[in-house]
Enzyme design. Structure first.
Site, PDB file in Angstrom:
ATOM      1  N   ASP A 153       0.850  -1.197   0.000  1.00  0.00           N
ATOM      2  CA  ASP A 153       0.000   0.000   0.000  1.00  0.00           C
ATOM      3  C   ASP A 153       0.884   1.246   0.000  1.00  0.00           C
ATOM      4  O   ASP A 153       1.755   1.410   0.873  1.00  0.00           O
ATOM      5  CB  ASP A 153      -0.897   0.026   1.256  1.00  0.00           C
ATOM      6  CG  ASP A 153      -2.000  -1.026   1.192  1.00  0.00           C
ATOM      7  OD1 ASP A 153      -2.135  -1.703   0.150  1.00  0.00           O
ATOM      8  OD2 ASP A 153      -2.733  -1.164   2.189  1.00  0.00           O
ATOM      9  N   GLY A 173      -3.155  -5.374   0.723  1.00  0.00           N
ATOM     10  CA  GLY A 173      -3.772  -6.397  -0.129  1.00  0.00           C
ATOM     11  C   GLY A 173      -4.784  -7.137   0.728  1.00  0.00           C
ATOM     12  O   GLY A 173      -4.479  -7.523   1.866  1.00  0.00           O
ATOM     13  N   LYS A 207     -19.960   1.294  10.678  1.00  0.00           N
ATOM     14  CA  LYS A 207     -20.021   1.537  12.128  1.00  0.00           C
ATOM     15  C   LYS A 207     -21.255   0.906  12.777  1.00  0.00           C
ATOM     16  O   LYS A 207     -21.271   0.606  13.957  1.00  0.00           O
ATOM     17  CB  LYS A 207     -20.101   3.046  12.378  1.00  0.00           C
ATOM     18  CG  LYS A 207     -18.791   3.761  12.204  1.00  0.00           C
ATOM     19  CD  LYS A 207     -18.995   5.221  12.561  1.00  0.00           C
ATOM     20  CE  LYS A 207     -17.969   6.075  11.839  1.00  0.00           C
ATOM     21  NZ  LYS A 207     -18.373   7.440  11.638  1.00  0.00           N
ATOM     22  N   ASP A 217     -11.043  -6.245   6.379  1.00  0.00           N
ATOM     23  CA  ASP A 217     -10.176  -7.428   6.350  1.00  0.00           C
ATOM     24  C   ASP A 217      -9.968  -7.983   7.762  1.00  0.00           C
ATOM     25  O   ASP A 217      -9.945  -9.201   7.960  1.00  0.00           O
ATOM     26  CB  ASP A 217      -8.821  -7.073   5.717  1.00  0.00           C
ATOM     27  CG  ASP A 217      -8.977  -6.614   4.280  1.00  0.00           C
ATOM     28  OD1 ASP A 217      -9.893  -7.118   3.598  1.00  0.00           O
ATOM     29  OD2 ASP A 217      -8.213  -5.733   3.850  1.00  0.00           O
ATOM     30  N   ASN A 256     -16.268  -7.852  15.187  1.00  0.00           N
ATOM     31  CA  ASN A 256     -16.534  -6.409  15.262  1.00  0.00           C
ATOM     32  C   ASN A 256     -15.531  -5.732  16.198  1.00  0.00           C
ATOM     33  O   ASN A 256     -15.057  -4.627  15.931  1.00  0.00           O
ATOM     34  CB  ASN A 256     -17.938  -6.141  15.815  1.00  0.00           C
ATOM     35  CG  ASN A 256     -18.995  -6.218  14.741  1.00  0.00           C
ATOM     36  OD1 ASN A 256     -18.687  -6.243  13.560  1.00  0.00           O
ATOM     37  ND2 ASN A 256     -20.256  -6.260  15.147  1.00  0.00           N
ATOM     38  N   GLY A 282      -2.469   2.444   8.807  1.00  0.00           N
ATOM     39  CA  GLY A 282      -2.082   1.298   7.968  1.00  0.00           C
ATOM     40  C   GLY A 282      -3.087   0.171   8.071  1.00  0.00           C
ATOM     41  O   GLY A 282      -3.711  -0.033   9.114  1.00  0.00           O
TER      42      GLY A 282
HETATM   43  O1  RIB Z   1      -9.033  -3.768   2.220  1.00  0.00           O
HETATM   44  C1  RIB Z   1      -7.964  -2.876   2.286  1.00  0.00           C
HETATM   45  C2  RIB Z   1      -6.971  -3.198   1.230  1.00  0.00           C
HETATM   46  O2  RIB Z   1      -7.567  -2.978  -0.023  1.00  0.00           O
HETATM   47  C3  RIB Z   1      -5.743  -2.333   1.250  1.00  0.00           C
HETATM   48  O3  RIB Z   1      -4.731  -2.832   2.088  1.00  0.00           O
HETATM   49  C4  RIB Z   1      -5.343  -2.276  -0.201  1.00  0.00           C
HETATM   50  O4  RIB Z   1      -4.267  -3.095  -0.492  1.00  0.00           O
HETATM   51  C5  RIB Z   1      -6.587  -2.694  -0.980  1.00  0.00           C
HETATM   52  O5  RIB Z   1      -6.378  -3.829  -1.681  1.00  0.00           O
END
Ligand code: RIB
Length: 292
Positions: A13, A39, A213, A242, A266, A277
């Site tokens: 990123d 990612g 939220k 993620d 959550n 980050g």
């Molecule tokens: O979901 C967040 C991610 O989406 C980021 O880290 C970026 O890489 C994008 O793929």
């Protein structure tokens, strides 16, 4: 230890922060630039590993310096990289992120992530077979998503699909998955004009719609349930989804019920946004448990 396999993207990123988001044709002055691992696949793998799962990542990087850093980061987080391909002459995936006005905008260049093909997956069938759950997203080719879904069906391995970024998902994959975790926008793309309540009823205890939220919504077989989110001072929301997916996979694979798994996920996601980050704020197991 629960075994989680993540099939997906691993990128770097490239993040700029700015007080203003530039419009089309506009140039603005930003405040900072940082390069951090990201990612969606990699983020979910790191989230699950920090929460105590034994994680294997299946993906691809380029043979550039970014690829090396991405692999080093997996190792630093205790993730098995035996099934990470390094593609000769190819760049690693990158995500170009603007953090402005309290939210992010992202352009993803998939590069080596497009080499996560069914042929690549064939090298990792044994690890897929031995997994408690497989987690997949959509920053890799669609044919791979279909193939992994077929393998999971064949070997009776639960599959969790996070259909992000938004792209339609073949109906066979929707039927095969044990869990599908779109946000509201992705749910619209997946299920079109049908009302959310009707779709949730069609996939009880399987379709989990994240609503930022507000929390998450699913149908438990009798009624629609909303599991509320936690309100925190957000520094960077990148990677919150993620973290949610990685944490939900860990909890489900450990045998927690859906509602408690969603509470756990959550909580983990809310902690993740308190630092910069995508992976910077991903919590450890004890951090989540203490805050619950
Ligand atoms: O979901 C967040 C991610 O989406 C980021 O880290 C970026 O890489 C994008 O793929």
């Amino acid at each position: 230890m629960t075994k989680i396999t993540v099939v997906g993207s691993a990128s770097m990123d490239l993040v700029v922060t700015s007080s203003i988001r530039p419009g089309a044709g506009e140039t603005v002055l930003g405040e900072s630039f940082k390069t951090v691992p990201g990612g969606k696949g990699a983020n979910q793998a790191v989230a699950a590993a920090r929460l105590g799962a034994e994680v294997t990542m299946i993906g691809c990087v380029g043979d550039d310096h970014l690829g090396k850093s991405i692999l080093d980061n997996f190792k630093a987080n205790g993730i098995n990289t035996d099934y990470m391909g390094v593609i000769e002459g190819m760049e690693s995936g990158t995500a170009h992120i603007i953090l402005a006005e309290g939210d992010n905008s992202i352009v993803v260049v998939k590069a080596a992530n497009d080499h996560v093909t069914p042929d690549h997956i064939d090298k990792a069938v044994d690890v897929i077979k031995a997994s408690d759950i497989v987690l997949i997203q959509q920053e890799i080719p669609e044919e791979t998503v279909v193939y992994v879904s077929e393998l999971c069906g064949k070997y009776n391995v639960p599959l969790m699909i996070n259909p992000a970024p938004a792209r339609s998902v073949p109906q066979d994959v929707v039927e095969q998955a044990s869990y599908i975790t779109p946000n509201e926008h992705e749910a619209d793309i997946l299920f079109g004009k049908e009302s959310l309540s009707d779709v949730l009823r069609r996939y009880p205890n399987k379709l989990i719609v994240t609503e930022g939220k507000k929390g998450v919504r699913y149908f438990d077989g009798k009624e629609e349930v909303v599991v509320s989110g936690y309100s925190v001072e957000a520094v960077d929301t990148t990677g919150a989804g993620d973290t949610f997916n990685g944490a939900f996979a860990v909890a489900i694979a450990e045998g927690m019920n859906i509602k408690d798994s969603l509470k756990f996920a959550n909580r983990a996601a809310s902690l993740s946004v308190t630092k910069f980050g995508a992976q910077g704020g991903m919590p450890t197991r004890s951090e989540v448990e203490e805050s619950l």
